[in-house]
Scaffold this motif. Structure first.
Motif, PDB file in Angstrom:
ATOM      1  N   LYS A 262    -110.889 -51.735 -18.345  1.00 48.71           N
ATOM      2  CA  LYS A 262    -110.037 -53.258 -18.925  1.00 48.71           C
ATOM      3  C   LYS A 262    -109.323 -53.183 -19.783  1.00 48.71           C
ATOM      4  CE  LYS A 262    -110.375 -57.921 -19.353  1.00 48.71           C
ATOM      5  NZ  LYS A 262    -110.833 -59.524 -19.796  1.00 48.71           N
ATOM      6  N   SER A 263    -110.395 -52.052 -20.751  1.00 47.61           N
ATOM      7  CA  SER A 263    -109.966 -51.986 -22.099  1.00 47.61           C
ATOM      8  C   SER A 263    -108.929 -51.264 -22.252  1.00 47.61           C
ATOM      9  CB  SER A 263    -111.144 -51.852 -23.405  1.00 47.61           C
ATOM     10  OG  SER A 263    -111.874 -52.683 -23.003  1.00 47.61           O
ATOM     11  N   VAL A 264    -108.891 -50.078 -21.643  1.00 51.57           N
ATOM     12  CA  VAL A 264    -108.210 -48.934 -21.718  1.00 51.57           C
ATOM     13  C   VAL A 264    -107.342 -49.424 -21.368  1.00 51.57           C
ATOM     14  CG1 VAL A 264    -107.269 -46.232 -20.463  1.00 51.57           C
ATOM     15  CG2 VAL A 264    -110.144 -47.047 -21.947  1.00 51.57           C
ATOM     16  N   LYS A 265    -106.569 -50.884 -19.924  1.00 48.05           N
ATOM     17  CA  LYS A 265    -105.324 -50.860 -19.592  1.00 48.05           C
ATOM     18  C   LYS A 265    -104.897 -51.748 -20.265  1.00 48.05           C
ATOM     19  CE  LYS A 265    -106.985 -51.305 -14.649  1.00 48.05           C
ATOM     20  NZ  LYS A 265    -106.823 -51.778 -13.510  1.00 48.05           N
ATOM     21  N   GLN A 266    -105.543 -52.661 -21.527  1.00 51.68           N
ATOM     22  CA  GLN A 266    -104.941 -53.262 -22.707  1.00 51.68           C
ATOM     23  C   GLN A 266    -104.072 -52.159 -23.555  1.00 51.68           C
ATOM     24  OE1 GLN A 266    -108.358 -55.538 -23.192  1.00 51.68           O
ATOM     25  NE2 GLN A 266    -107.531 -57.032 -22.305  1.00 51.68           N
TER      26      GLN A 266
ATOM     27  N   TYR B  34    -101.187 -51.409 -35.119  1.00 47.94           N
ATOM     28  CA  TYR B  34    -102.944 -51.332 -35.895  1.00 47.94           C
ATOM     29  C   TYR B  34    -103.326 -52.290 -34.451  1.00 47.94           C
ATOM     30  CZ  TYR B  34    -107.426 -50.740 -37.556  1.00 47.94           C
ATOM     31  OH  TYR B  34    -107.856 -50.276 -37.633  1.00 47.94           O
ATOM     32  N   ILE B  35    -104.452 -51.426 -33.320  1.00 48.87           N
ATOM     33  CA  ILE B  35    -104.924 -51.937 -32.112  1.00 48.87           C
ATOM     34  C   ILE B  35    -106.671 -52.106 -32.175  1.00 48.87           C
ATOM     35  CG2 ILE B  35    -105.339 -51.924 -29.762  1.00 48.87           C
ATOM     36  CD1 ILE B  35    -102.476 -49.776 -29.410  1.00 48.87           C
ATOM     37  N   GLY B  36    -106.606 -53.300 -32.126  1.00 49.31           N
ATOM     38  CA  GLY B  36    -107.806 -53.854 -32.768  1.00 49.31           C
ATOM     39  C   GLY B  36    -108.210 -55.160 -31.984  1.00 49.31           C
ATOM     40  N   SER B  37    -109.960 -55.589 -32.053  1.00 56.65           N
ATOM     41  CA  SER B  37    -109.849 -56.809 -31.194  1.00 56.65           C
ATOM     42  C   SER B  37    -109.694 -57.517 -32.212  1.00 56.65           C
ATOM     43  CB  SER B  37    -111.497 -56.330 -30.308  1.00 56.65           C
ATOM     44  OG  SER B  37    -112.564 -56.182 -31.827  1.00 56.65           O
TER      45      SER B  37
ATOM     46  N   ASN C 164     -97.970 -58.340 -45.872  1.00 59.38           N
ATOM     47  CA  ASN C 164     -96.660 -57.738 -46.957  1.00 59.38           C
ATOM     48  C   ASN C 164     -96.156 -57.129 -46.169  1.00 59.38           C
ATOM     49  OD1 ASN C 164     -98.679 -55.564 -46.281  1.00 59.38           O
ATOM     50  ND2 ASN C 164     -99.723 -55.522 -48.552  1.00 59.38           N
ATOM     51  N   GLY C 165     -95.927 -56.403 -44.988  1.00 63.69           N
ATOM     52  CA  GLY C 165     -95.620 -55.901 -44.315  1.00 63.69           C
ATOM     53  C   GLY C 165     -95.467 -54.159 -44.012  1.00 63.69           C
ATOM     54  N   ILE C 166     -96.787 -54.026 -44.645  1.00 65.05           N
ATOM     55  CA  ILE C 166     -97.293 -52.414 -44.363  1.00 65.05           C
ATOM     56  C   ILE C 166     -97.183 -51.893 -42.912  1.00 65.05           C
ATOM     57  CG2 ILE C 166     -99.116 -50.567 -44.843  1.00 65.05           C
ATOM     58  CD1 ILE C 166     -99.115 -52.597 -47.880  1.00 65.05           C
ATOM     59  N   ILE C 167     -98.345 -52.805 -42.687  1.00 64.19           N
ATOM     60  CA  ILE C 167     -98.453 -52.797 -41.115  1.00 64.19           C
ATOM     61  C   ILE C 167     -97.467 -54.041 -39.976  1.00 64.19           C
ATOM     62  CG2 ILE C 167     -99.638 -52.705 -39.447  1.00 64.19           C
ATOM     63  CD1 ILE C 167    -101.584 -51.681 -41.066  1.00 64.19           C
ATOM     64  N   GLU C 168     -96.539 -52.741 -39.438  1.00 61.92           N
ATOM     65  CA  GLU C 168     -96.091 -53.801 -38.546  1.00 61.92           C
ATOM     66  C   GLU C 168     -96.103 -55.213 -37.312  1.00 61.92           C
ATOM     67  OE1 GLU C 168     -91.658 -53.560 -37.781  1.00 61.92           O
ATOM     68  OE2 GLU C 168     -92.173 -51.798 -39.923  1.00 61.92           O
ATOM     69  N   GLU C 169     -97.113 -54.489 -36.530  1.00 60.56           N
ATOM     70  CA  GLU C 169     -97.639 -55.738 -35.471  1.00 60.56           C
ATOM     71  C   GLU C 169     -99.514 -54.932 -35.773  1.00 60.56           C
ATOM     72  OE1 GLU C 169     -97.782 -56.309 -31.306  1.00 60.56           O
ATOM     73  OE2 GLU C 169     -95.765 -54.736 -31.939  1.00 60.56           O
ATOM     74  N   TYR C 170    -100.768 -56.442 -35.719  1.00 59.43           N
ATOM     75  CA  TYR C 170    -101.789 -56.185 -34.570  1.00 59.43           C
ATOM     76  C   TYR C 170    -101.390 -56.244 -33.819  1.00 59.43           C
ATOM     77  CZ  TYR C 170    -106.789 -56.606 -35.557  1.00 59.43           C
ATOM     78  OH  TYR C 170    -107.696 -56.395 -34.388  1.00 59.43           O
ATOM     79  N   ALA C 171    -102.267 -56.000 -32.826  1.00 60.72           N
ATOM     80  CA  ALA C 171    -102.258 -56.007 -31.381  1.00 60.72           C
ATOM     81  C   ALA C 171    -103.220 -55.799 -30.666  1.00 60.72           C
ATOM     82  CB  ALA C 171    -101.030 -55.237 -30.342  1.00 60.72           C
TER      83      ALA C 171
END
Length: 343
Positions: free
Chosen positions: A79-83, A31-34, A48-55
């Motif tokens: 800037k957000s697109v680069k991230q 998941y990519i969020g703010s 709980n391991g359903i999603i590997e990582e929150y970036a």
């Protein structure tokens, strides 16, 4: 298969992603969020391991009005697109799925730059600003309703647990014994104040109903005749225990109530809105799934509206059951998985 989800700003841009994640547990999900409300909603799925990582990325709200803050948006978006691009280069997903909101836009643009297939989904009867831009970069454009001639209609993405609520667990959460009919009130993550205020001046409703209010994050009401919580994770159980619901008109909320067969009174949000909730309410009400009232004079009109919805609940439930084809979670999952063979 690696799948990146994105979307945020309101719960309506996050919970559909989580509904899909719960159906795609055999895949590697990210998941990519703010650093916003979506982070807290997604965290249990990471734990709980359903999603590997929150970036995380920084993302700025898109405003429809011409303001000075909008002048900086192009630079902030770059800037957000680069991230987002850095995260996608590291994860190397097979597909990106965005539910909309300003958080999803830079992720969709970054996916286009990296030639990663990207899918967007619009829930409302009209396109949000972020999705209006995102569709220019997306590989596939899905929607709940015919909001755009280019959209493929798949239905509303609804959490499976909404349809499998446990009445007894709902009663235990709310602290009621179930002897009186239950009025559930939920204003959504942003639009709860007017509904909260309207209930505080309608104590006579407590003569006929046990009342439970989901007040919204950081909100509470000084009202001794209701029970309340800021947020509920077991909404399906609350639906199963409720006889009527007072709600805003987010399309996902109205679809969930319809599919869970809970008669509702909807109060469309009009301030700080492009008018999508009015259109959502009109669509559901025209099909007999509930009734609508205006926010204007709500404290005065609320008791009669709730009474009408409750007294006509059997007719409303019958109409709701005729709209079971609203459910679009499985169709959306199919569209995502198709991307695995398309690459």
């Amino acid at each position: 298969m690696k799948i990146v989800f994105s979307g945020g700003g309101t719960a309506g841009h996050v919970t559909p992603n989580l509904a899909l994640a719960s159906k795609l547990t055999k895949e590697k999900l990210y998941y990519i969020g703010s650093d916003g409300m979506e982070k807290n909603l997604v965290r249990p799925y990471v734990d709980n391991g359903i999603i590997e990582e929150y970036a995380e990325i920084t993302a700025n709200k898109l405003r429809r009005k011409l303001t000075l803050s909008n002048l900086a948006l192009p630079f902030q978006l770059i800037k957000s697109v680069k991230q987002a691009k850095k995260h996608l280069e590291r994860i190397r997903p097979d597909v990106v799925f965005s539910k909309g909101g300003y958080v999803g836009l830079p992720v969709i643009i970054a996916a286009k730059k990296l030639k990663i297939p990207a899918i967007i989904h619009e829930s409302d009867m009209s396109l949000g600003l972020a999705n209006r831009i995102s569709k220019l970069f997306a590989t596939e454009f899905l929607a709940s309703f015919p909001c755009d001639k280019k959209a493929k209609i798949v239905g509303v993405i609804v959490r499976e647990e909404i349809l499998k609520g446990d009445r007894q667990k709902g009663l235990e959460t709310m602290g009621f014994d179930g002897k009186k009919p239950i009025l559930l009130i939920m204003g959504g993550s942003l639009g709860a104040n007017a509904l909260n205020e309207a209930i505080t001046v309608n104590e006579r409703l407590a003569d006929a109903f046990d009342i439970f209010v989901i007040t919204g994050k950081g909100k509470s009401i000084d009202c001794g005749f209701v029970r309340q919580t800021e947020y509920a994770t077991n909404v399906g159980d609350l639906f199963a225990a409720s006889d009527v619901c007072l709600t805003r008109a987010g399309s996902t909320s109205l679809a969930e109530l319809t599919l869970a067969n809970v008669p509702f009174v909807t109060v469309p949000l009009t301030k700080c809105s492009r008018g999508e909730q009015v259109k959502n309410a009109q669509w559901f009400v025209s099909r007999g799934c509930g009734i609508t009232v205006s926010e204007e004079n709500l404290p005065q009109t609320l008791p009669d509206a709730v009474k009408r919805a409750y007294e006509n609940r059997q007719t409303i439930i019958r109409k709701q059951k005729q709209n079971a084809d609203l459910y679009g979670t499985d169709k959306t999952v199919e569209e995502i998985l198709k991307m695995k063979t398309a690459r």
